[in-house]
Design a protein around this motif. Structure first.
Motif, PDB file in Angstrom:
ATOM      1  N   ASP A  62      15.815   1.447   3.367  1.00  0.00           N
ATOM      2  CA  ASP A  62      16.200   2.419   4.403  1.00  0.00           C
ATOM      3  C   ASP A  62      16.152   1.982   5.800  1.00  0.00           C
ATOM      4  O   ASP A  62      16.967   2.445   6.708  1.00  0.00           O
ATOM      5  CB  ASP A  62      15.002   3.343   4.464  1.00  0.00           C
ATOM      6  CG  ASP A  62      13.718   3.044   4.762  1.00  0.00           C
ATOM      7  OD1 ASP A  62      13.196   3.337   5.755  1.00  0.00           O
ATOM      8  OD2 ASP A  62      13.097   2.331   3.762  1.00  0.00           O
ATOM      9  N   LYS A  97      11.732  -1.434   1.632  1.00  0.00           N
ATOM     10  CA  LYS A  97      12.183  -0.870   2.929  1.00  0.00           C
ATOM     11  C   LYS A  97      13.993  -0.980   3.261  1.00  0.00           C
ATOM     12  O   LYS A  97      14.295  -1.342   4.093  1.00  0.00           O
ATOM     13  CB  LYS A  97      11.848  -1.842   4.012  1.00  0.00           C
ATOM     14  CG  LYS A  97      10.167  -1.909   3.847  1.00  0.00           C
ATOM     15  CD  LYS A  97       9.699  -2.456   5.277  1.00  0.00           C
ATOM     16  CE  LYS A  97       8.115  -2.747   5.016  1.00  0.00           C
ATOM     17  NZ  LYS A  97       7.411  -3.297   6.142  1.00  0.00           N
ATOM     18  N   GLY A 122      -5.042  -5.171   8.138  1.00  0.00           N
ATOM     19  CA  GLY A 122      -3.724  -5.014   7.196  1.00  0.00           C
ATOM     20  C   GLY A 122      -3.814  -6.062   6.009  1.00  0.00           C
ATOM     21  O   GLY A 122      -2.700  -6.535   5.724  1.00  0.00           O
ATOM     22  N   GLN A 160      -2.729   5.311   2.727  1.00  0.00           N
ATOM     23  CA  GLN A 160      -3.098   3.960   1.868  1.00  0.00           C
ATOM     24  C   GLN A 160      -4.531   4.072   1.178  1.00  0.00           C
ATOM     25  O   GLN A 160      -5.775   3.809   1.885  1.00  0.00           O
ATOM     26  CB  GLN A 160      -3.478   2.714   3.111  1.00  0.00           C
ATOM     27  CG  GLN A 160      -1.992   2.722   3.811  1.00  0.00           C
ATOM     28  CD  GLN A 160      -1.843   1.370   4.347  1.00  0.00           C
ATOM     29  OE1 GLN A 160      -2.841   0.768   4.794  1.00  0.00           O
ATOM     30  NE2 GLN A 160      -0.433   1.041   4.860  1.00  0.00           N
ATOM     31  N   SER A 206       0.856  -1.340   0.111  1.00  0.00           N
ATOM     32  CA  SER A 206      -0.099  -0.014   0.004  1.00  0.00           C
ATOM     33  C   SER A 206       0.815   1.455  -0.121  1.00  0.00           C
ATOM     34  O   SER A 206       0.485   2.078  -0.623  1.00  0.00           O
ATOM     35  CB  SER A 206      -0.896  -0.100   1.165  1.00  0.00           C
ATOM     36  OG  SER A 206      -1.486  -1.108   1.368  1.00  0.00           O
ATOM     37  N   THR A 207       2.022   1.194   0.787  1.00  0.00           N
ATOM     38  CA  THR A 207       3.023   2.412   0.647  1.00  0.00           C
ATOM     39  C   THR A 207       3.397   2.621  -0.530  1.00  0.00           C
ATOM     40  O   THR A 207       3.503   3.834  -1.109  1.00  0.00           O
ATOM     41  CB  THR A 207       3.876   2.032   1.841  1.00  0.00           C
ATOM     42  OG1 THR A 207       3.284   1.866   3.122  1.00  0.00           O
ATOM     43  CG2 THR A 207       4.756   3.499   2.098  1.00  0.00           C
TER      44      THR A 207
HETATM   45  P1  GTP Z   1      -1.547  -4.407   3.831  1.00  0.00           P
HETATM   46  O1  GTP Z   1      -1.935  -3.214   3.036  1.00  0.00           O
HETATM   47  O2  GTP Z   1      -1.691  -4.465   5.055  1.00  0.00           O
HETATM   48  O3  GTP Z   1      -1.399  -5.493   3.215  1.00  0.00           O
HETATM   49  O4  GTP Z   1       0.160  -4.128   3.883  1.00  0.00           O
HETATM   50  P2  GTP Z   1       1.191  -3.606   2.856  1.00  0.00           P
HETATM   51  O5  GTP Z   1       1.812  -4.783   2.307  1.00  0.00           O
HETATM   52  O6  GTP Z   1       0.398  -2.639   2.024  1.00  0.00           O
HETATM   53  O7  GTP Z   1       2.152  -2.558   3.717  1.00  0.00           O
HETATM   54  P3  GTP Z   1       1.849  -1.305   4.263  1.00  0.00           P
HETATM   55  O8  GTP Z   1       1.950  -0.478   2.771  1.00  0.00           O
HETATM   56  O9  GTP Z   1       0.933  -1.070   5.029  1.00  0.00           O
HETATM   57  O10 GTP Z   1       3.438  -1.145   5.043  1.00  0.00           O
HETATM   58  C1  GTP Z   1       3.368  -1.882   6.192  1.00  0.00           C
HETATM   59  C2  GTP Z   1       4.418  -1.172   7.183  1.00  0.00           C
HETATM   60  O11 GTP Z   1       5.715  -0.733   6.488  1.00  0.00           O
HETATM   61  C3  GTP Z   1       3.815   0.111   7.147  1.00  0.00           C
HETATM   62  O12 GTP Z   1       3.983   0.629   8.602  1.00  0.00           O
HETATM   63  C4  GTP Z   1       4.789   0.970   6.373  1.00  0.00           C
HETATM   64  O13 GTP Z   1       4.842   2.535   7.044  1.00  0.00           O
HETATM   65  C5  GTP Z   1       5.996   0.489   6.661  1.00  0.00           C
HETATM   66  N1  GTP Z   1       6.852   0.623   5.111  1.00  0.00           N
HETATM   67  C6  GTP Z   1       6.232   0.313   3.932  1.00  0.00           C
HETATM   68  N2  GTP Z   1       7.523   0.649   3.066  1.00  0.00           N
HETATM   69  C7  GTP Z   1       8.298   0.973   3.944  1.00  0.00           C
HETATM   70  C8  GTP Z   1       9.717   1.516   3.528  1.00  0.00           C
HETATM   71  O14 GTP Z   1      10.246   1.618   2.329  1.00  0.00           O
HETATM   72  N3  GTP Z   1      10.340   1.524   4.486  1.00  0.00           N
HETATM   73  C9  GTP Z   1      10.072   1.664   5.927  1.00  0.00           C
HETATM   74  N4  GTP Z   1      10.991   1.861   6.910  1.00  0.00           N
HETATM   75  N5  GTP Z   1       9.037   1.267   6.134  1.00  0.00           N
HETATM   76  C10 GTP Z   1       8.088   0.871   5.290  1.00  0.00           C
END
Ligand code: GTP
Length: 604
Positions: A143, A141, A53, A41, A20-21
């Motif tokens: 970073d 991620k 999630g 999101q 989602s991010t």
């Molecule tokens: P769902 O929508 O819940 O299926 O998960 P998702 O895979 O879409 O993950 P989401 O985008 O909600 O990210 C999950 C967590 O990881 C969140 O707390 C984000 O802020 C964190 N996150 C996502 N991308 C990054 C990144 O590049 N770096 C860091 N440090 N955190 C990240």
């Protein structure tokens, strides 16, 4: 839009790996959504999804992306149309995932650089490879201080069959590498191929009920075109509908005159129920329509059943209305009224899997304010009697009595990913669940993929919880249906004072029957308060008792307490006792508090 500038892709990722991010970041960078509007999101619209999630319902967004420089492989500078198709991430929705993949030419395999790939991601990767999609491996991620890009780039490269240097590294959070990723999507994704002049054929990869607009159907056009003036036909049923609107999502619904080859968008026809617009079906035009459907249409069949009962019997009609509402948006949910001696009036509901069941229950309780008891989930059994008659059993209490020739149960192919330290404990668990090991591969030095065939009935019980607790949460699981098998299964009944309590009947393997009987009898002994008479609790297979407990009698005389007291106090006490009785269910002569059923059913 000319199909040569279209790029259709999806993102395959495990929960929390940042799908989602990343999607949000892409919306921002393509200026489809400005930074201020980028509420966290955007693609996950339902609160419940956000809380859990999990992306349940897939949608599609159209992103314009300008490529400044061409490259040797024939990418021209210019503005491209990227369609990002969101795929559901969970095992229960494998079929929906496969349809969203079918609508794409490429898949981004997005993996957390501190975690590595998980079982569900792996399963979806195999699906994507099976659908011939081009795979773009990406580590997210990077970073994070705990990121280990070298290790996991090697893992991904091994799976995809590329060089580790070709694995892209991004941070969806800071935006690092996302621009390069967008350029790579243009470069690596094959443009759609389809016949412009043939009759229209479009694949439905999602359909969502909207209170204001009715059903919104998401399609990918394969051949020909769909115009807003066309009358359309659903090829699986032959039903025709007037088209009210055609459009694309960018990021809100935007009308378009028509959708051509390779385009992704939505249709609105005024249909009120997603069952009339099924995922996997082919849309064509009523006049000069196509004659051959696109391949792969499957009718969703429930795999797991459970009884849902309102705790307050007065809520039965509310429950029915709530289920009807949910069904508008959920073509896979089925329900039928049923009556249980122990639980009263309720519904036997069919689900795609455990998560689907949990989500549905959750929504019923939260969105519709219902208090529910659900029976333990069970799968569907095929029973053949010696006289040749056959029964399909979706409720254990309806398991036929008499001479059985054969009982068949569904089996699944399970993929388990785990740190290699836990191989022993996982094998032990799978063995007790009647699993057979199909194969095992090391993904890296310390991570292993194990493939098992398991009876689905064992998985719906408490397999997942046990797997998690035995591996400290590190193992992940995915499974898919893989036919059925004959098995020596029996029905165990639980009796109170000789009366079977239908809600506690279970179909178990004969070797596990004794264990189940002892466990349930013991549990009920703890949970059911003593009555004015002795209550035997028995577990039985047919007429044969396999376990027994006793609840000793007490004599409870509430009025004795206010001996000689005034009459209004006495009346109050009696009233109170009556209140308490409401929450009691009678099983024969035995009063069982609602909580006892809930507690006995909840822990499996
Ligand atoms: P769902 O929508 O819940 O299926 O998960 P998702 O895979 O879409 O993950 P989401 O985008 O909600 O990210 C999950 C967590 O990881 C969140 O707390 C984000 O802020 C964190 N996150 C996502 N991308 C990054 C990144 O590049 N770096 C860091 N440090 N955190 C990240």
């Amino acid at each position: 839009t000319d199909s040569s500038i279209i790029r259709n892709f999806c993102i395959i990722a495990h929960i929390d790996h940042g799908k989602s991010t990343l999607a949000d970041r892409m919306l921002q960078m393509t200026e489809v959504l400005d930074a201020r509007a980028a509420r966290a999101q955007y693609l996950d619209r339902m609160d419940i999804e956000r809380e859990r999630g999990i992306t349940i319902k897939s949608q599609a967004v159209r992103l314009p992306w300008a490529v400044a420089e061409g490259n040797d492989e024939g990418t021209e500078p210019g503005t491209y149309v990227l369609n990002m198709i969101d795929t559901p991430g969970h095992v229960d929705f494998t079929y929906e995932v496969s349809r969203s993949l079918e609508a794409c030419e490429a898949a981004i395999l997005l993996v957390d650089a501190a975690q590595g790939i998980e079982a569900q991601t792996l399963a979806n990767l195999y699906l994507a490879m099976g659908a011939d999609l081009h795979i773009i491996p990406v580590l997210n991620k990077i970073d994070l201080p705990s990121a280990n890009p070298e290790k996991y780039a090697a893992e991904l490269a091994g799976l995809v069959g590329c060089d580790p240097s070709e694995v892209l590294q991004v941070s969806a959070k800071t935006g690092f590498g996302v621009e390069a990723l967008l350029n790579e999507i243009v470069k690596q994704t094959p443009p759609p191929v389809g016949a412009k002049d043939k009759p229209a054929r479009a694949l439905i990869f999602d359909s969502v009920y909207d209170t204001y607009r009715g059903v919104v159907t998401y399609v990918r056009v394969v051949d020909g075109k769909l115009n807003h003036r066309d009358r359309i036909k659903m090829m699986s049923t032959g039903a025709t509908h007037e088209m009210l609107e055609v459009g694309v999502i960018s990021p809100e619904q935007t009308k378009a005159g028509e959708l051509g080859v390779g385009e992704v968008g939505y249709l609105i026809t005024g249909v009120k129920d997603v069952r009339q617009s099924r995922v996997g079906d082919t849309v064509t035009t009523q006049h000069h329509g196509a004659t051959d459907m696109l391949g792969g249409y499957k009718h969703p069949n429930p795999m797991v059943y459970a009884g849902l009962y309102p705790i307050d019997g007065d809520q039965f009609n509310d429950l029915r209305e709530a289920l009807e509402k949910l069904q508008l948006n959920d073509a896979a949910l089925t329900f039928e009224p049923e009556t249980s001696g122990a639980l009263g009036f309720g519904f036997r509901c069919g689900f795609l899997g455990l998560l689907h069941m949990e989500i549905t229950r959750d929504r019923l309780e939260r969105e519709f304010n219902l208090d529910l008891i659900s029976t333990a989930p069970n799968v569907v059994y095929e029973v053949t009697m010696e006289d040749g008659t056959e029964h399909e059993v979706t409720n254990p209490s309806e398991f036929p009595e008499g001479k059985l020739a054969e009982v068949r149960e569904p089996v699944v192919k399970a993929t388990i990913l785990s740190p290699s330290d836990y191989i022993g404990t996982i094998m032990e668990l799978c063995q007790t669940k009647r699993g057979t090991l199909g194969g095992m591969d090391y993904l890296s030095e310390d991570r292993v993929e194990m493939r098992y065939t398991l009876p689905m009935g064992e998985i719906v019980f408490d397999f997942f919880d046990q797997l998690k607790s035995r591996t400290k949460g590190y193992a992940s699981l995915d499974y898919e249906r893989a036919g059925d098998q004959a098995a020596e299964l029996v029905k165990v009944d639980i009796l109170l004072q000789g009366e079977p309590v239908d809600a506690f009947s279970a179909i178990v393997h004969k070797d596990a029957a004794y264990g189940y009987g002892v466990m349930m009898a013991g549990k009920l002994k703890e949970l059911i308060p003593r009555q004015q008479f002795e209550v035997p609790i028995q577990a039985a297979i047919g007429a044969r008792v396999i376990a027994r407990e006793n609840i000793r009698a007490i004599r409870k005389d509430v009025l004795a307490k206010c001996y000689g007291g005034d009459i209004s106090r006495k009346r109050k006490l009696l009233e109170k006792q009556k209140e308490g009785k409401k929450r009691m269910k009678m099983v024969g002569r035995v009063e069982v508090p609602q909580e006892a059923f809930v507690a006995a059913l909840s822990t499996g």
